[in-house]
Design an enzyme around this catalytic site. Structure first.
Site, PDB file in Angstrom:
ATOM      1  N   CYS A 142       0.800  -1.232   0.000  1.00  0.00           N
ATOM      2  CA  CYS A 142       0.000   0.000   0.000  1.00  0.00           C
ATOM      3  C   CYS A 142       0.824   1.269   0.000  1.00  0.00           C
ATOM      4  CB  CYS A 142      -0.992   0.003   1.157  1.00  0.00           C
ATOM      5  SG  CYS A 142      -0.290   0.253   2.809  1.00  0.00           S
ATOM      6  N   ASP A 157      -7.593   4.514  -3.773  1.00  0.00           N
ATOM      7  CA  ASP A 157      -6.742   3.535  -3.090  1.00  0.00           C
ATOM      8  C   ASP A 157      -6.401   2.425  -4.075  1.00  0.00           C
ATOM      9  OD1 ASP A 157      -5.471   1.759  -1.443  1.00  0.00           O
ATOM     10  OD2 ASP A 157      -7.196   1.328  -0.181  1.00  0.00           O
ATOM     11  N   HIS A 179      -2.499   1.345   6.997  1.00  0.00           N
ATOM     12  CA  HIS A 179      -2.842   1.325   5.575  1.00  0.00           C
ATOM     13  C   HIS A 179      -2.921   2.752   5.049  1.00  0.00           C
ATOM     14  CE1 HIS A 179      -4.402   0.140   1.777  1.00  0.00           C
ATOM     15  NE2 HIS A 179      -5.553   0.755   1.952  1.00  0.00           N
TER      16      HIS A 179
END
Length: 284
Positions: A78, A134, A117
């Site tokens: 991420c 994302d 995250h």
């Protein structure tokens, strides 16, 4: 300006767009945001092989370009994906706020999960609503397209996934947002994915979280390979020694590659990843 005060960016928008196969417009608008998001999600795999090898991956743009964009045949997780994607959106003329979320899949209490995250809020000129973007969530329920920061509306991103944003009970001055994914099957219910507040985070914050996720022996990312790839009609996940294929119709099949050589073949043929030499990929 003195030479010591000048800053340069190693980010190359042309190379990045070529890597993800984007040939559309380069405008700071919602259509470009959606298109580039979807293209990135389908082009660059999610993987944690640096962490499996005991190293926290660099979040420097030059290193991310070398690893994810240029010729190294790698992906990332991420912090890498969304750091790179944020640079691309800013190069396209969008304003980006970098946030940190708690992954809450299966959690009884959101507060029990740390903020490990990275997610983004992207602002389109002339659009009053920011978009949650994302491209780095390592799950079959990951976002394919950005979704407006709107409570309760159901979004069918990419024509393949269902998502919505809801509010969690507030425990402070900022609203807590929760991304939920629609479950497949008869019940069609919702499952919380991650929770976040709109508080900006800085590069130094991600450096700490990145080091923790990559090197903490209790982190799932430091213990076994976790690799995923989005294909036109299916999603692939290599979790340790199990390769799972989830088709868009909900069909799930799984198999187990055996030794390191077989796992490396799977990574190369199914995920387009050249695993680092000397890295142990199979368990037991």
């Amino acid at each position: 300006m003195p030479a010591t005060a000048r800053t340069t960016t190693p980010f190359d928008l042309d190379a990045y767009l070529d890597r993800i196969g984007w040939e559309g417009e380069r405008r700071p608008d919602a259509a470009t945001l959606r298109g580039v998001h979807l293209a990135h999600a389908g082009a660059i795999p999610f993987e944690n092989l640096d962490a499996v090898g005991g190293t926290a991956p660099s979040l420097g743009l030059a290193d991310l370009m070398a690893k994810l964009v240029h010729g190294r045949r790698r992906g990332g997780y991420c912090f890498e994906h969304n750091t790179l994607f944020a640079a691309a959106l800013e190069a396209l003329g969008l304003r980006v706020t970098r946030l940190a979320a708690r992954v809450v899949v299966g959690a009884e209490r959101f507060e029990d999960r740390p903020r490990t995250h990275m997610v983004l809020l992207a602002e389109v000129p002339g659009d009053p609503r920011p978009y949650l973007a994302d491209v780095g969530f390592g799950a079959v329920t990951c976002l394919l397209e950005p979704v407006p920061l709107t409570v309760g509306a159901e979004f069918h991103d990419g024509g393949r996934r269902r998502h919505r944003l809801v509010h969690a009970p507030r425990r402070g001055p900022l609203e807590t947002w929760v991304l939920e994914a629609g479950r497949q099957g008869a019940d069609g219910g919702w499952e919380a994915q991650y929770a976040f507040t709109p508080e900006p985070f800085e590069a130094s914050d991600y450096e700490v979280a990145n080091w923790h996720v990559a090197t903490n022996p209790r982190s799932p990312f430091s213990r076994r390979p976790y690799v995923q790839r989005l294909l036109p009609d299916r999603h692939l996940l290599l979790d340790g020694r199990v390769l799972t294929e989830t088709r868009d119709d909900g069909t799930v099949t799984a198999r187990k590659p055996g030794d390191d050589a077989q796992v490396r073949r799977v990574l190369a043929e199914e995920f387009g990843i050249a695993a680092p030499e000397g890295l142990r990929l199979s368990e037991g």
